[in-house]
Design a protein around this motif. Structure first.
Motif, short mmCIF file in Angstrom:
data_model
loop_
_atom_site.label_atom_id
_atom_site.label_comp_id
_atom_site.label_asym_id
_atom_site.label_seq_id
_atom_site.Cartn_x
_atom_site.Cartn_y
_atom_site.Cartn_z
N LEU A 93 0.83 -1.20 0.00
CA LEU A 93 0.00 0.00 0.00
C LEU A 93 0.87 1.25 0.00
O LEU A 93 0.54 2.25 -0.65
CB LEU A 93 -0.92 0.01 1.22
N ALA A 94 2.00 1.19 0.71
CA ALA A 94 2.88 2.36 0.79
C ALA A 94 3.47 2.69 -0.58
O ALA A 94 3.98 3.79 -0.78
CB ALA A 94 3.99 2.13 1.81
N ASN A 123 -1.96 4.84 5.32
CA ASN A 123 -0.96 5.22 4.31
C ASN A 123 -1.42 6.39 3.44
O ASN A 123 -0.82 6.65 2.40
CB ASN A 123 -0.64 4.00 3.42
N ASP A 124 -2.50 7.09 3.88
CA ASP A 124 -2.99 8.27 3.17
C ASP A 124 -3.39 8.03 1.73
O ASP A 124 -3.16 8.87 0.86
CB ASP A 124 -1.91 9.38 3.16
N LEU A 125 -3.95 6.87 1.43
CA LEU A 125 -4.33 6.59 0.05
C LEU A 125 -5.69 7.18 -0.27
O LEU A 125 -6.58 7.24 0.57
CB LEU A 125 -4.38 5.07 -0.21
N GLN A 126 -5.83 7.60 -1.52
CA GLN A 126 -7.12 8.01 -2.04
C GLN A 126 -7.94 6.73 -2.28
O GLN A 126 -7.48 5.82 -2.95
CB GLN A 126 -6.90 8.77 -3.35
N ILE A 127 -9.16 6.67 -1.73
CA ILE A 127 -9.95 5.45 -1.85
C ILE A 127 -11.05 5.61 -2.90
O ILE A 127 -11.79 6.59 -2.88
CB ILE A 127 -10.65 5.11 -0.51
N ILE A 128 -11.13 4.64 -3.82
CA ILE A 128 -12.25 4.63 -4.78
C ILE A 128 -13.16 3.46 -4.41
O ILE A 128 -12.79 2.30 -4.59
CB ILE A 128 -11.73 4.45 -6.22
N PRO A 129 -14.35 3.75 -3.87
CA PRO A 129 -15.24 2.65 -3.47
C PRO A 129 -15.94 2.04 -4.68
O PRO A 129 -16.46 2.76 -5.53
CB PRO A 129 -16.25 3.34 -2.54
N HIS A 176 -11.75 6.73 -13.65
CA HIS A 176 -11.76 7.27 -12.28
C HIS A 176 -10.39 7.16 -11.61
O HIS A 176 -10.00 8.02 -10.84
CB HIS A 176 -12.81 6.54 -11.43
N VAL A 177 -9.67 6.07 -11.91
CA VAL A 177 -8.33 5.90 -11.35
C VAL A 177 -7.46 7.08 -11.78
O VAL A 177 -6.77 7.70 -10.97
CB VAL A 177 -7.71 4.55 -11.81
N VAL A 178 -7.54 7.43 -13.08
CA VAL A 178 -6.74 8.55 -13.59
C VAL A 178 -7.19 9.87 -12.97
O VAL A 178 -6.37 10.68 -12.54
CB VAL A 178 -6.85 8.63 -15.14
N ALA A 179 -8.51 10.05 -12.87
CA ALA A 179 -9.02 11.35 -12.42
C ALA A 179 -8.87 11.55 -10.91
O ALA A 179 -8.61 12.66 -10.45
CB ALA A 179 -10.49 11.48 -12.82
N GLN A 180 -9.04 10.50 -10.12
CA GLN A 180 -9.10 10.69 -8.66
C GLN A 180 -7.79 10.43 -7.93
O GLN A 180 -7.54 11.00 -6.88
CB GLN A 180 -10.18 9.76 -8.07
N ILE A 181 -6.98 9.52 -8.45
CA ILE A 181 -5.76 9.19 -7.71
C ILE A 181 -4.66 10.19 -8.08
O ILE A 181 -4.42 10.44 -9.26
CB ILE A 181 -5.33 7.73 -8.00
N PRO A 182 -4.03 10.79 -7.08
CA PRO A 182 -3.00 11.79 -7.38
C PRO A 182 -1.76 11.16 -8.00
O PRO A 182 -1.45 9.99 -7.72
CB PRO A 182 -2.67 12.39 -6.01
N PRO A 183 -1.03 11.91 -8.82
CA PRO A 183 0.23 11.39 -9.38
C PRO A 183 1.28 11.30 -8.28
O PRO A 183 1.17 12.00 -7.27
CB PRO A 183 0.61 12.44 -10.42
N PRO A 184 2.29 10.44 -8.45
CA PRO A 184 3.33 10.31 -7.42
C PRO A 184 4.17 11.59 -7.30
O PRO A 184 4.32 12.32 -8.26
CB PRO A 184 4.18 9.15 -7.93
N LYS A 185 4.68 11.81 -6.07
CA LYS A 185 5.57 12.96 -5.85
C LYS A 185 6.94 12.43 -5.47
O LYS A 185 7.07 11.38 -4.87
CB LYS A 185 5.05 13.80 -4.69
N GLY A 186 7.98 13.19 -5.83
CA GLY A 186 9.33 12.77 -5.45
C GLY A 186 10.32 13.76 -6.02
O GLY A 186 9.95 14.59 -6.86
#
Ligand code: GTP
Length: 597
Positions: A93-94, A123-129, A176-186
């Protein structure tokens, strides 16, 4: 791929809610597996793996998905579903920014749905139910959409509805995965850091390590360092799975892929560890690394003593692919030579014994599972006991502590009374109870792990017609009034039957085992007392009456060949006998007594 065009996600679900089927459908819809190659459960190919002896399983798959915004790389990361592997789940999940929370539209929320959801939220994940299996006639999406919305907040209308089987709603879900889940940061310019979320042993290629790049990048031929052990390896290959391993020129910020260094043992590439560049190492490992700690111990013995070397080789081989397996040689009066093994939990124990039997053709007997006890004696010596027969009996004991867990049980409300009774009988303390929707309840208990490993789940299932689901997590140690009960044959303790139990349950255990053994052990030439004892105090007793066992008595002298046959047979029987003091016990009796038949 630039981070803005990457989405890293996983699917979390209770067992059988359709995770593998949905993952298969996504592979097909995104075109990474052609319809022709599509077989059921593409990702879940453990059996085929075993038959071919190669690892083709993919822990993470990269899928292209185009929307009006461009073409994205979706990385779907697989998570083990079971409580025993919580740590592995939390590392997977991390590696993600979001999770699809998948719930069977005919079943609703179950214990593992909740456990995985809590880990995802930590783990601060965006959840799509998402409700799955809406093609089923029994599906009740209205009801369960409300339940899900009630659990995570939001409106029931926002809960997506799909069928992994027919493919209905799956394209919309990918949007929805593309629209709701944020892109990775680093930070692309920082010293490189990648988190290991899985490592798999492959007979031909050695260990394949699955990583998520956090900062910087890794390239082929670079020297890399494992931050927990400081071991340095050369990066022989790095790439992505789509779904077959495909080498690339490297991995950058936010990317998910695999690396190969030629190491032969998964312990050299540990889940949770941070990989960095050896020349320009990072000074700070990624958070969350812990060594897997065995929670449940059991002795494994070959039924045929001559299989001992086979068992040892088999364990050595399994260790290459299973970093959480622990074992050391052990001998037992009753069972001969074997190994004391440490497991993450009961399911892990079952998986390992099944693999030993299936893949290595061994017949095994395992002793009753035990947990780890911390014992302090009156003279302030303290030690850890994982094998009941090592529990001190001569010395005075000042205190014993046992591991506790927080258990969550989900069930229809009609079973609340039955479940509470069962938990109470297992020394549980009620922590709380909550209704999820109209007819389902979550009951939380604090319980000793030792009570759970002892057929708790079987009882829970049979008392609730299979409706209850269980999940638990360790919650520290607690002192308890525990004693060791020994079982003695003619005054000699039989190690495999010693058990550490609560004082209130000692008598019941003693009676159960003495009665069981009385039925199983054949009569001897002399009377054999069977006793249960706490230290020197006898708490239960049975005895096997004496019998003159003269096999030749019936043969009236005459028929020599018949006599010889009988003697031969008796000798045959002797081979499988174990001596406990002067008492001869057929090994089957020990096995039957241990398995409770
Ligand atoms: P584990 O891998 O065992 O954790 O289970 P899982 O969650 O991956 O479930 P899996 O995909 O194996 O599906 C479980 C069962 O549900 C299988 O019999 C599937 O055929 C069935 N199933 C999965 N998705 C659907 C669906 O959308 N509709 C229907 N009718 N059945 C489905």
């Amino acid at each position: 791929t630039p981070p803005e065009l990457i989405r890293n996600f996983c699917i979390i679900a209770h067992i059988d809610h359709g995770k593998s089927t949905l993952a298969d459908r996504m592979l097909q819809i995104t075109g990474v597996v052609s319809d022709r190659d599509m077989r059921a459960q593409y990702l879940d190919r453990m059996d085929i793996e075993r038959e071919r002896g190669i690892t083709i399983k993919s822990q993470a798959v990269r899928m292209p998905w185009s929307t009006a915004e461009g073409t994205f790389a979706l990385n779907m990361i697989d998570t083990p579903g079971h409580v025993d592997f919580t740590y592995e789940v939390s590392r997977s999940l991390a590696a993600c920014e979001g999770a699809i929370l998948l719930v069977d539209a005919a079943q609703g929320i179950e214990a593992q749905t909740l456990a995985n959801l809590y880990l995802a939220l930590e783990n601060d994940l965006q959840i799509i139910p998402v409700l799955n299996k809406i093609d089923l006639p029994a599906a009740d999406p209205e009801k369960y959409a409300k339940e899900l919305a009630g659990l995570i907040g939001g409106k029931p209308e926002d809960v997506l509805r799909v069928s992994g089987k027919t493919g209905m709603g799956v394209e919309e879900l990918l949007d929805h995965v593309v629209a709701q889940i944020p892109p990775p940061k680093g930070d692309p310019d920082a010293p490189s850091r990648a988190m290991i979320f899985d490592s798999v042993y492959d007979a031909y290629r050695g260990v394949i390590t699955y990583v998520r790049m956090v900062d910087g990048s890794l390239k082929p031929r670079e020297r890399i360092q494992m931050m927990s052990t400081r071991a340095v390896h050369e990066l022989l290959e790095i790439g992505v799975s789509s779904p077959e391993p495909t080498p690339t020129k490297g991995l950058g910020v936010g990317e998910v892929g695999y690396l190969i260094t030629g190491v032969k043992d998964v312990r050299q590439s540990k889940v949770g560890d941070t990989v960095t560049n050896a020349q320009k190492p990072s000074s700070k490992p990624l958070p969350g690394y812990t060594d897997p700690k065995p929670m449940v111990f059991s002795g494994l013995y070959p039924i045929d003593g001559s299989d001992y070397p086979v068992l040892r080789d088999a364990l050595d081989k399994l260790k290459l692919s299973d970093a959480s397996l622990n074992y050391e040689p052990e001998t037992s009066v009753a069972l001969g030579f074997g190994f004391r093994c440490g497991f993450l939990g009961l399911l892990h124990l079952e998986i390992v014994t099944e693999r030993l039997e299936r893949e290595f053709g061994l017949d095994l007997i395992s002793t009753a599972p035990s947990v780890t006890y911390e014992v302090v004696t009156d003279d302030k010596k303290s030690f850890t006991v994982t094998n009941p027969s090592e529990f001190p009996s001569g010395t005075k004991i000042a205190s014993v502590t046992e591991p506790m867990v927080k258990a969550a049980i989900l069930a229809p409300k009609d079973y609340v009374g039955t479940i509470m009774e069962l938990c109470q009988s297992r020394r549980g303390t009620l922590l709380g109870m909550e209704y999820l929707g109209e007819d389902r309840v979550e009951i939380r208990y604090s319980m000793p792990l030792g009570e759970i490993v002892f057929d708790f789940f079987d009882h829970l299932k049979s008392k609730t017609a299979g409706y209850a689901s269980l999940d638990y997590e360790p919650s520290g140690d607690q002192e308890a009034d525990l004693v060791k009960v020994d079982i003695l044959l003619q005054g000699e303790p039989v190690d495999a039957f010693s058990a550490i139990v609560h004082r209130d349950k000692a008598y019941a255990y003693g009676v159960l085992m003495t009665e069981r053994l009385k039925k199983l052990i054949p009569r001897q030439q002399f009377e054999v007392p069977i006793q249960a004892a706490i230290g020197a105090r006898i708490i239960a007793r049975e005895s096997i009456r004496a019998m003159r066992k003269d096999v030749l008595a019936k043969c009236y002298g005459g028929d020599i060949s018949r006599k010889r046959k009988l003697l031969e047979k008796q000798k045959e029987g002797k081979k499988r006998m174990k001596m406990v003091g002067r008492v001869e016990v057929p090994q089957e009796a020990f096995i039957a007594a241990l398995s409770g038949d």
